[in-house]
Design an enzyme around this catalytic site. Structure first.
Site, mmCIF file in Angstrom:
data_model
loop_
_atom_site.group_PDB
_atom_site.id
_atom_site.type_symbol
_atom_site.label_atom_id
_atom_site.label_comp_id
_atom_site.label_asym_id
_atom_site.label_seq_id
_atom_site.Cartn_x
_atom_site.Cartn_y
_atom_site.Cartn_z
ATOM 1 N N LYS A 207 -59.936 -43.673 -70.547
ATOM 2 C CA LYS A 207 -59.154 -42.622 -70.663
ATOM 3 C C LYS A 207 -60.197 -41.579 -71.602
ATOM 4 C CE LYS A 207 -55.420 -40.924 -71.658
ATOM 5 N NZ LYS A 207 -54.645 -39.935 -70.677
ATOM 6 N N CYS A 263 -52.845 -34.354 -76.431
ATOM 7 C CA CYS A 263 -53.359 -35.187 -75.669
ATOM 8 C C CYS A 263 -56.005 -34.868 -75.596
ATOM 9 C CB CYS A 263 -53.771 -35.533 -73.664
ATOM 10 S SG CYS A 263 -52.420 -37.456 -73.623
HETATM 11 P P1 NAD Z 1 -45.256 -39.767 -79.270
HETATM 12 O O1 NAD Z 1 -45.299 -39.173 -80.940
HETATM 13 O O2 NAD Z 1 -44.197 -38.987 -77.951
HETATM 14 O O3 NAD Z 1 -43.985 -40.984 -78.501
HETATM 15 C C1 NAD Z 1 -44.671 -42.551 -79.845
HETATM 16 C C2 NAD Z 1 -43.627 -43.073 -80.369
HETATM 17 O O4 NAD Z 1 -43.768 -44.421 -80.627
HETATM 18 C C3 NAD Z 1 -42.707 -42.435 -81.340
HETATM 19 O O5 NAD Z 1 -41.318 -42.676 -81.036
HETATM 20 C C4 NAD Z 1 -42.709 -43.428 -82.701
HETATM 21 O O6 NAD Z 1 -41.199 -43.132 -83.843
HETATM 22 C C5 NAD Z 1 -42.958 -44.604 -82.496
HETATM 23 N N1 NAD Z 1 -43.385 -45.123 -83.255
HETATM 24 C C6 NAD Z 1 -44.834 -45.190 -84.077
HETATM 25 N N2 NAD Z 1 -44.689 -46.063 -84.713
HETATM 26 C C7 NAD Z 1 -44.282 -47.304 -84.570
HETATM 27 C C8 NAD Z 1 -43.479 -49.080 -84.661
HETATM 28 N N3 NAD Z 1 -44.395 -48.926 -85.758
HETATM 29 N N4 NAD Z 1 -42.740 -49.387 -84.304
HETATM 30 C C9 NAD Z 1 -42.144 -48.674 -83.245
HETATM 31 N N5 NAD Z 1 -42.417 -47.221 -82.867
HETATM 32 C C10 NAD Z 1 -43.351 -46.562 -83.717
HETATM 33 O O7 NAD Z 1 -46.538 -39.951 -78.365
HETATM 34 P P2 NAD Z 1 -46.624 -40.347 -76.920
HETATM 35 O O8 NAD Z 1 -46.909 -38.930 -75.753
HETATM 36 O O9 NAD Z 1 -45.896 -41.353 -76.152
HETATM 37 O O10 NAD Z 1 -48.377 -41.117 -77.059
HETATM 38 C C11 NAD Z 1 -48.150 -42.290 -76.986
HETATM 39 C C12 NAD Z 1 -49.588 -42.682 -76.594
HETATM 40 O O11 NAD Z 1 -49.946 -42.323 -75.480
HETATM 41 C C13 NAD Z 1 -51.110 -41.607 -77.802
HETATM 42 O O12 NAD Z 1 -52.066 -42.575 -78.127
HETATM 43 C C14 NAD Z 1 -51.403 -40.844 -76.872
HETATM 44 O O13 NAD Z 1 -52.887 -40.331 -77.033
HETATM 45 C C15 NAD Z 1 -50.870 -41.450 -75.065
HETATM 46 N N6 NAD Z 1 -51.346 -40.560 -74.409
HETATM 47 C C16 NAD Z 1 -50.344 -40.230 -74.023
HETATM 48 C C17 NAD Z 1 -49.563 -38.883 -73.047
HETATM 49 C C18 NAD Z 1 -49.027 -38.346 -73.021
HETATM 50 O O14 NAD Z 1 -48.522 -36.816 -72.311
HETATM 51 N N7 NAD Z 1 -48.091 -37.574 -74.020
HETATM 52 C C19 NAD Z 1 -50.380 -39.114 -72.135
HETATM 53 C C20 NAD Z 1 -51.278 -40.211 -71.958
HETATM 54 C C21 NAD Z 1 -51.626 -40.854 -72.441
#
Ligand code: NAD
Length: 450
Positions: A207, A263
Site C-alpha cells: 500500500k 493519502c
Molecule cells: P476517516 O477519517 O474518513 O474515517 C475514520 C473513521 O473512524 C471516523 O469516522 C472516526 O470517527 C472513526 N473512528 C476513529 N476511532 C474510532 C474508534 N475507536 N471506534 C470506532 N470508530 C472510530 O478516514 P478514511 O479516509 O476512511 O481513512 C481510513 C483509513 O483508510 C486510513 O488509514 C487511510 O489512510 C486509509 N485509506 C483511505 C483512503 C481514502 O481515499 N480516504 C483510501 C485508501 C485507504
C-alpha cells in the site's frame, strides 16, 4: 458471513456498504455518536457519488446497520475490519496509530469466537504484529488471526474502485484466515478481481509503495510542467506523448498544483519515516515530499504575479477547494496553501466548491463562500481554478467576464481552452506552457539561488 467494519469514514462506510450490497451481513461501527445517529436517519457523513443509494438499499434489505456499540456488533461476526484513520503525527509525520490500537484493544475485549481481524487502514509495516499482541493481551483465550488487506479506492469513484478493484491484496499468516478472506472476496460481486496473497508485512508495504510511486509520478509530471514553462514545451503534449508508452501509462500525468488529499501526503511521510527507522534512505520519496510541499505554496505566485504582485484590496475568486473533484474531502488540499498565500497578501477571497464548502469553512475562515462560480466571480480581479470539477470546463465565459472587475483567469488544472478564454476577452494563464506563465525559478527561490 457476518462482517463488522470499524470506522465509518471514506473507507469504512464504502467498504461496509459494498460488502452488504454483495449480500453479506454488515454492521458499521463508529465512536462518533452524531455520525451514527445521522447514518441511522439516512444522512451520510461524507459525499461520495452513488454511496447514499447503496446505503439506503441495504439498510432497507436489513443487511446493513450502524452502531456505536462494538461489543454488540461483534456477536457472531466472522471478520472485523479496522478502517479508522491513520493521520500523520504532528511532530514527526509518522502514522499515528492510536486509533488502530484503541480499536484492536476494544475488539480483544469484546470478541467471543474465532475472529479474523482485518487491517484495512493504511498502516506501517509491522503493525499487524502489534495488533496481534494487543488482541492477545486483551483476550488471552480468544482465537484471532490478523490480516492485512489494504484499500486502494479513490474518493470520488470509490464504489467502482471497491467493487471492481485492479487487485485485492491479502496478507495473511494463518491458513484459516486466508480461507475466510478468500471466501469473502470470491463472492460473485467482485467478478474475479485478481487476489494477491502475500505475507502480512508485504501487504502492508504494498500500500505504501503504491502510494509513494503514484505521488512520485505526479511530482515528476509537475516538474516537467515547470520545465515546459521555462523551456518552451507544452506539458499537455509531453504528457500525452509519454503516456502512450505502455511502460509509463497515461494515468497520473496531469500537471497540477501538487498532490493533496488524505493519502499521498501522509503516506509518503510515513513510509519515509519507516525507512529512516530501518536505516534505509528513501531519497527519492523524501525529494517528492519536499518538492510537493514547495509546489503547493509556490503555486500562489502564479496568481500573485499575474496581478502584478500587489494583492492588497484585490479580490480573487477561487473555484474549487477540495483536493480533487467528486469529493468533499479538504485534507491537505492545495487550495488551502493557495488561499492562505492570497490572504497573507491581503487579498479578499470569494470561493465556490460544489461539495467541499462545509469542510472548508473550518480550515479556511475569513473568506466569502458563494453559491456558484458566477457569484464568486462578482467584482473579482482574477479567477483561480484550483480543483478539476467538470462544471468549471463548461462555464459561460462571457457571463463570467460580465461579473468581474478584471478578466483574468489562472487555471491550475488546464480546464478551459486558452483560445476560448482569449476569444472571450480574458487574460488566461494555464499550467505547463510558456505564454503568460512563469519559469520554475521564480517559484523556487532555493533553486534560483543555486
Ligand atoms: P476517516 O477519517 O474518513 O474515517 C475514520 C473513521 O473512524 C471516523 O469516522 C472516526 O470517527 C472513526 N473512528 C476513529 N476511532 C474510532 C474508534 N475507536 N471506534 C470506532 N470508530 C472510530 O478516514 P478514511 O479516509 O476512511 O481513512 C481510513 C483509513 O483508510 C486510513 O488509514 C487511510 O489512510 C486509509 N485509506 C483511505 C483512503 C481514502 O481515499 N480516504 C483510501 C485508501 C485507504
Amino acid at each position: 458471513m457476518k462482517i463488522v467494519v470499524i470506522g465509518s469514514g471514506y473507507v469504512g462506510l464504502v467498504a461496509g456498504a459494498c460488502f452488504s450490497d454483495f449480500g453479506f451481513d454488515v454492521v458499521c461501527v463508529d465512536n462518533n455518536q452524531t455520525k451514527i445517529d445521522n447514518l441511522k436517519k439516512g444522512v451520510l457523513p461524507i459525499y461520495e457519488p452513488g454511496l447514499s443509494e447503496i446505503v439506503q438499499h441495504n439498510v432497507q434489505a436489513e443487511r446493513l446497520s450502524f452502531t456505536t456499540n462494538l461489543g454488540t456488533a461483534l456477536k457472531g461476526a466472522h471478520a472485523a475490519f479496522i478502517a479508522v484513520g491513520t493521520p500523520p503525527r504532528p511532530h514527526d509525520g509518522h502514522a499515528d496509530m492510536k486509533y488502530v490500537y484503541a480499536v484492536a484493544e476494544e475488539i480483544g475485549r469484546h470478541a467471543d469466537g474465532d475472529l479474523v481481524v482485518v487491517d484495512k487502514s493504511t498502516v506501517p509495516v509491522g503493525t499487524g504484529d502489534v495488533v496481534e499482541r494487543i488482541l492477545r493481551a486483551a483476550n488471552p483465550k480468544g482465537r484471532f488471526a490478523v490480516v492485512s488487506n489494504p484499500e486502494f479506492l479513490r474518493e470520488g469513484v470509490a464504489i467502482g474502485d471497491f467493487k471492481k478493484p485492479d487487485r485485492i491484496v491479502i496478507g495473511a499468516e494463518e491458513g484459516w484466515a486466508r480461507d475466510v478472506m478468500t471466501e469473502l472476496y470470491s463472492c460473485p460481486g467482485f467478478e474475479g478481481a485478481p487476489i494477491v496473497h502475500t505475507s502480512r508485512r508485504s501487504a502492508e508495504l504494498i500500500k505504501y509503495a503504491a502510494n509513494a510511486f503514484l505521488a512520485t509520478k505526479i511530482m515528476f509530471i509537475n516538474e516537467m510542467c515547470d520545465l515546459c514553462e521555462a523551456a518552451g514545451g507544452d506539458i499537455r503534449d509531453v504528457a500525452r506523448g509519454m503516456g502512450m508508452d505502455s511502460r509509463i501509462g497515461e494515468k497520473f500525468l496531469n500537471a497540477g498544483p501538487g498532490y493533496g488529499g488524505s493519502c499521498f501526503p501522509k503516506d509518503t511521510l510515513a513510509i519515509a519515516k519507516t525507512a529512516r527507522d530501518h536505516r534505509v534512505g528513501l531519497d527519492l520519496v523524501e525529494a517528492v515530499i519536499r518538492g510537493n510541499d514547495n509546489r503547493k505554496r509556490a503555486m500562489a505566485w502564479k496568481l500573485i504575479d499575474t496581478l502584478e504582485g500587489d494583492l492588497a484590496g484585490k479580490t480573487v475568486a477561487v473555484l474549487g477547494l477540495t483536493f480533487k473533484a467528486h469529493t468533499d474531502d479538504m485534507r491537505d488540499s492545495p487550495a488551502i496553501a493557495i488561499v492562505q498565500a492570497l490572504l497573507d497578501k491581503n487579498a479578499k477571497v470569494r470561493a465556490f466548491d460544489p461539495e467541499g464548502m462545509e469542510n472548508a469553512k473550518a480550515l479556511l475562515p475569513g473568506i466569502t463562500y458563494c453559491g456558484n462560480a458566477y457569484e464568486a466571480a462578482e467584482g473579482a480581479d482574477a479567477i483561480a481554478i484550483v480543483t478539476e470539477w467538470p462544471e468549471f470546463a463548461e462555464l459561460d465565459l462571457a457571463h463570467l467576464k460580465s461579473k468581474m472587475s478584471r478578466p483574468v483567469i489562472v487555471d491550475y488544472r488546464n480546464m478551459i481552452k486558452p483560445g476560448a478564454a482569449n476569444a472571450a476577452g480574458f487574460v488566461y494563464t494555464g499550467l505547463g506552457y510558456p505564454k503568460g506563465s512563469l519559469a520554475r525559478q521564480s517559484y523556487y527561490p532555493a533553486v534560483a539561488a543555486e
